[in-house]
Design a protein around this motif. Sequence first.
Motif, PDB file in Angstrom:
ATOM      1  N   TYR A  89       0.811  -1.226   0.000  1.00 39.28           N
ATOM      2  CA  TYR A  89       0.000   0.000   0.000  1.00 39.28           C
ATOM      3  C   TYR A  89       0.842   1.272   0.000  1.00 39.28           C
ATOM      4  O   TYR A  89       0.336   2.348   0.286  1.00 39.28           O
ATOM      5  N   ASP A  94      -5.272   4.983   0.055  1.00 39.75           N
ATOM      6  CA  ASP A  94      -6.194   4.356   0.985  1.00 39.75           C
ATOM      7  C   ASP A  94      -7.613   4.244   0.447  1.00 39.75           C
ATOM      8  O   ASP A  94      -8.331   3.340   0.803  1.00 39.75           O
ATOM      9  N   GLU A  97      -8.899   1.846  -5.072  1.00 43.04           N
ATOM     10  CA  GLU A  97      -8.711   0.415  -5.237  1.00 43.04           C
ATOM     11  C   GLU A  97      -7.759   0.078  -6.382  1.00 43.04           C
ATOM     12  O   GLU A  97      -7.258  -1.025  -6.480  1.00 43.04           O
ATOM     13  N   ARG A 195      -2.556  -1.560   7.436  1.00 41.49           N
ATOM     14  CA  ARG A 195      -3.606  -1.307   6.447  1.00 41.49           C
ATOM     15  C   ARG A 195      -4.108  -2.587   5.801  1.00 41.49           C
ATOM     16  O   ARG A 195      -5.229  -2.643   5.290  1.00 41.49           O
ATOM     17  N   LYS A 199      -8.091  -3.504   5.003  1.00 39.69           N
ATOM     18  CA  LYS A 199      -8.573  -3.950   3.689  1.00 39.69           C
ATOM     19  C   LYS A 199      -9.322  -5.279   3.784  1.00 39.69           C
ATOM     20  O   LYS A 199      -9.814  -5.788   2.777  1.00 39.69           O
TER      21      LYS A 199
END
Length: 523
Positions: A89, A94, A97, A195, A199
Amino acid sequence: MTTYYDVHCHIFNKDVVIRKLVNVVQSLLSIKNMVDGELSGPALKYKIDEISHVLADVTKESSEDVYKALEAVYQGEVISTPLMFDLTYADDNDDEENHNKRYRRRIKSVFWLLRAVVLPVLETVVRRKYDNDELADAIDKVQKQVKAFHKKFKVKSDEEVEIFDNANYLQQITDLEYLSAKYEQIKPFFGVDPRREYKGLVNTVEKLKEKILADDALFYGVKLYAPAGFSPTDPVLMGTDTQQGVYALCQQHQIPITVHNSNAGFACFSTILEVRGDVLLNNNIVKPDKPLRFDYRFFSRHIGEAIEERAKKLNHPQLWEMVLRKYPNLKINFAHFGGSGQIMEYVNYAIKFREVDADIFEDAIVPLSAEDKAVVLAAYKKKKNTMYLRENLTISERAKVWNALYRAGFIDNWSKAIFDLIKNPAYPNAYTDLSCFSEGMLIESPVDQKLSFSIKEELKTFKNNFFDKLSDYEKSKILYGSDFYLTQFFGPTLKQYFEDFKEAFGNEFDLIANVNTKRFLGF
């Protein structure tokens, strides 16, 4: 024979290197700075050849091939701790996609620019400036390697190229588990990015139990890289009222954690970033209520400033102190000791503020104690509206002034901040490593006149001026690490690095590379 431990190294293969492009690009662009500088022809050729050698090493087909290059130097003498990079990431804002297609295009454009424009121009300049065909041919060799590197992008469309994809993360796990099972000398650390949990891809704590605590587990610790785009106090790491965090698990089971902690290296591409947890803004720790916006764009002429800004806001030692206050027995290594440049500034008490606006100066020293204020005022002379540092300060005087300026906030030195953490008895399991120490010089062999890049003299300065003055407790917090192979983009070969460390530290190399490292790793 004493067994040593390298607590900080990497054995990425070519597929991972592509995703660590910032180091490759910085290394290649450094050729331009060398050509523009005053380096002699032989010195310049040495640096270019080293870049070529590193590109050859790190673009090997498998991680096992890269490990064999490392082991060719260590020859069974060293247990290595390769660290994962979960950078899936690092190019993600954030809320997107598609992982920022524009960054893929920019990376491809950068390599086209290097291959088709920058390196050919440099080759022409070198032929004209040095009249040296061997030197120009060395640049031509690097150009061909970059072309091969770039070709890996050309075979895919923008939609297919993932700069930091999830498959890469999974491949690292597969590679390191395979090598950990096959080679007794490999003890890898598992990369964590909180993160991934947001997800919906993983329960981080459960994953660590599987990968580190299970009977058949092949990982030995955790690696965190906050500048990739998260806060050290992210709830997944710190825990919540309803969920155990990574730090609680690691403290409970004494799982070692290594965290990148310098104001250089790698950082997230994003200009706008959603951060859960605390950040450092204007020297104040805050919990942002809106997305964080960085001043410097990553893909710009200010890439150095962009990396430093992201490091300070997301990864400053002040943020890690918050972690240690909650988890004082956490076994944690603040990697790089702030970076070798910061180390040497601290060791030598280098004062950059030789001229300061008088009004700014006077405002800054207001909160200082009377003693500190007197030290600083005695070190500067006022002429009109400017304060000038005296030229004849002794090392003892400079040390007092430096520390007073640090307390005043004029100096933000990561090495000093990290040392204050690791020497604190309240944090008995806090360490730092000296990996990626790259302050040094080119030296010529008196035997065959061959050039090599050595860090030995700077390491001796560090040892004599700093390490030797520490208490036994403070010495017990210093670890050996190489940062292979990333160090070689900017500094010595691994062989030279290992030899310089052993010579500079003498008998105490056993302390930093065996006694301390074993304690940190729990062996």
